[in-house]
Design a protein around this motif. Structure first.
Motif, short mmCIF file in Angstrom:
data_model
loop_
_atom_site.label_atom_id
_atom_site.label_comp_id
_atom_site.label_asym_id
_atom_site.label_seq_id
_atom_site.Cartn_x
_atom_site.Cartn_y
_atom_site.Cartn_z
N LEU A 175 11.56 -28.46 -10.99
CA LEU A 175 11.12 -27.19 -11.57
C LEU A 175 9.71 -26.78 -11.15
O LEU A 175 9.44 -25.58 -10.98
CB LEU A 175 11.22 -27.25 -13.10
CG LEU A 175 12.64 -27.39 -13.67
CD1 LEU A 175 12.60 -27.26 -15.19
CD2 LEU A 175 13.58 -26.36 -13.06
N TYR A 232 9.84 -25.37 -7.67
CA TYR A 232 10.57 -24.10 -7.75
C TYR A 232 9.66 -22.99 -8.28
O TYR A 232 9.66 -21.87 -7.77
CB TYR A 232 11.78 -24.27 -8.65
CG TYR A 232 12.62 -23.01 -8.78
CD1 TYR A 232 13.48 -22.62 -7.76
CD2 TYR A 232 12.54 -22.21 -9.93
CE1 TYR A 232 14.24 -21.46 -7.87
CE2 TYR A 232 13.30 -21.07 -10.05
CZ TYR A 232 14.15 -20.69 -9.02
OH TYR A 232 14.90 -19.54 -9.13
N THR A 260 16.45 -25.12 0.12
CA THR A 260 17.76 -24.83 -0.47
C THR A 260 18.84 -25.45 0.42
O THR A 260 18.62 -25.75 1.60
CB THR A 260 18.00 -23.32 -0.59
OG1 THR A 260 17.84 -22.72 0.68
CG2 THR A 260 17.01 -22.70 -1.57
N TYR A 278 19.04 -24.69 -4.70
CA TYR A 278 17.67 -25.20 -4.62
C TYR A 278 17.64 -26.70 -4.91
O TYR A 278 18.20 -27.17 -5.90
CB TYR A 278 16.77 -24.45 -5.60
CG TYR A 278 15.34 -24.94 -5.57
CD1 TYR A 278 14.48 -24.54 -4.56
CD2 TYR A 278 14.89 -25.82 -6.54
CE1 TYR A 278 13.18 -25.00 -4.52
CE2 TYR A 278 13.58 -26.28 -6.51
CZ TYR A 278 12.73 -25.87 -5.50
OH TYR A 278 11.44 -26.33 -5.46
N VAL A 325 19.14 -26.73 -16.25
CA VAL A 325 18.62 -25.73 -15.32
C VAL A 325 18.54 -26.30 -13.90
O VAL A 325 18.88 -25.64 -12.92
CB VAL A 325 17.24 -25.22 -15.77
CG1 VAL A 325 16.59 -24.36 -14.69
CG2 VAL A 325 17.37 -24.43 -17.06
N CYS A 326 18.11 -27.57 -13.79
CA CYS A 326 18.03 -28.23 -12.49
C CYS A 326 19.41 -28.33 -11.85
O CYS A 326 19.56 -28.10 -10.64
CB CYS A 326 17.42 -29.62 -12.63
SG CYS A 326 15.69 -29.64 -13.15
N LEU A 334 20.44 -24.87 -10.72
CA LEU A 334 19.70 -24.45 -9.53
C LEU A 334 20.28 -25.08 -8.26
O LEU A 334 20.32 -24.44 -7.20
CB LEU A 334 18.22 -24.84 -9.66
CG LEU A 334 17.36 -23.99 -10.60
CD1 LEU A 334 15.96 -24.58 -10.71
CD2 LEU A 334 17.28 -22.55 -10.10
N ASN A 393 23.37 -25.74 -7.80
CA ASN A 393 24.49 -24.84 -7.55
C ASN A 393 25.62 -25.49 -6.76
O ASN A 393 26.21 -24.88 -5.87
CB ASN A 393 24.00 -23.59 -6.81
CG ASN A 393 24.98 -22.42 -6.96
OD1 ASN A 393 25.65 -22.28 -7.97
ND2 ASN A 393 25.05 -21.58 -5.94
#
Length: 215
Positions: A138, A141, A148, A156, A198-199, A202, A204
């Motif tokens: 984070l 980021y 990415t 990311y 969230v990590c 990110l 994805n």
């Protein structure tokens, strides 16, 4: 002389907890064409565990059996690859990582059998590692740094080099945070779970998305 739990447990917590930091620094070095420190660090950790094991009286049966199984598997795997790919030794990363993982598990189990570490030691390692992983993803980021996985700025991963291993690590830490929240509902636990989620998002990856949904 034998080793006391109060001596070994803090050292093991430190050595394993900082792995997210080591792997992130390793990614920076690799992308800049510099020597990798990840494998060297993991070999160092194995060496430390081996020294503690020998000082406690040598290797018990489970550790020896794991070592033999890994050696036999690696020898067979390399031989098959040499035959299939016309004598060309392909990638050595997987055997090294497999060896590290199996031997680490065997040596930690040995430490547990000898009552040098306990469940709280492993719990502490996961907890510290989760916070460090959150920080290592984070913060870059937020500063607009890092890389990415996919084109278009998707996936990311901070400064970490590996994609699949990072995804697996984040999923494991996500479920640890979920377990921690299930044990005790508190602000710290909620923040940790939300941040590691969230990590994962990110990054994805399909596996990460599925893990968050299932969680």
């Amino acid at each position: 002389p034998t080793i006391r739990s109060s001596t070994l447990a803090p050292l093991i917590i430190f050595l394993f907890s900082i792995l997210p930091v080591v792997d992130s620094l390793n990614g920076i070095l690799i992308t800049r064409g510099l020597p990798s420190i990840g494998t060297l660090y993991k070999v160092f950790v194995l060496g430390v565990l081996f020294v503690f094991m020998l000082r406690q009286g040598g290797a018990p049966g489970p550790v020896i059996l794991c070592c033999l199984c890994v050696i036999v598997y690696m020898a067979a795997s390399i031989s098959i690859n040499l035959c299939l790919f016309s004598g060309k030794l392909i990638n050595t990363d997987f055997p090294i990582k497999l060896l590290f993982n199996v031997l680490t598990l065997a040596l930690l189990y040995n430490c547990y059998r000898q009552k040098l570490i306990d469940g709280n030691t492993i719990y502490t390692i996961f907890n510290i590692s989760t916070w460090l992983m959150i920080f290592m993803i984070l913060v870059p980021y937020a500063l607009g740094l890092g890389k990415t996985i996919y084109s278009g700025g998707i996936g990311y991963k901070g400064f970490f080099y590996s994609n699949n291993e990072l995804s697996v690590a984040l999923i494991i830490l996500f479920y640890f945070s979920l377990y921690r929240l299930a044990r005790k509902l508190g602000i710290t636990q909620i923040i940790q779970l939300g941040a590691i989620a969230v990590c994962v998002l990110l990054l994805n990856t399909k596996s990460g998305m599925a893990a968050c949904l299932a969680g």
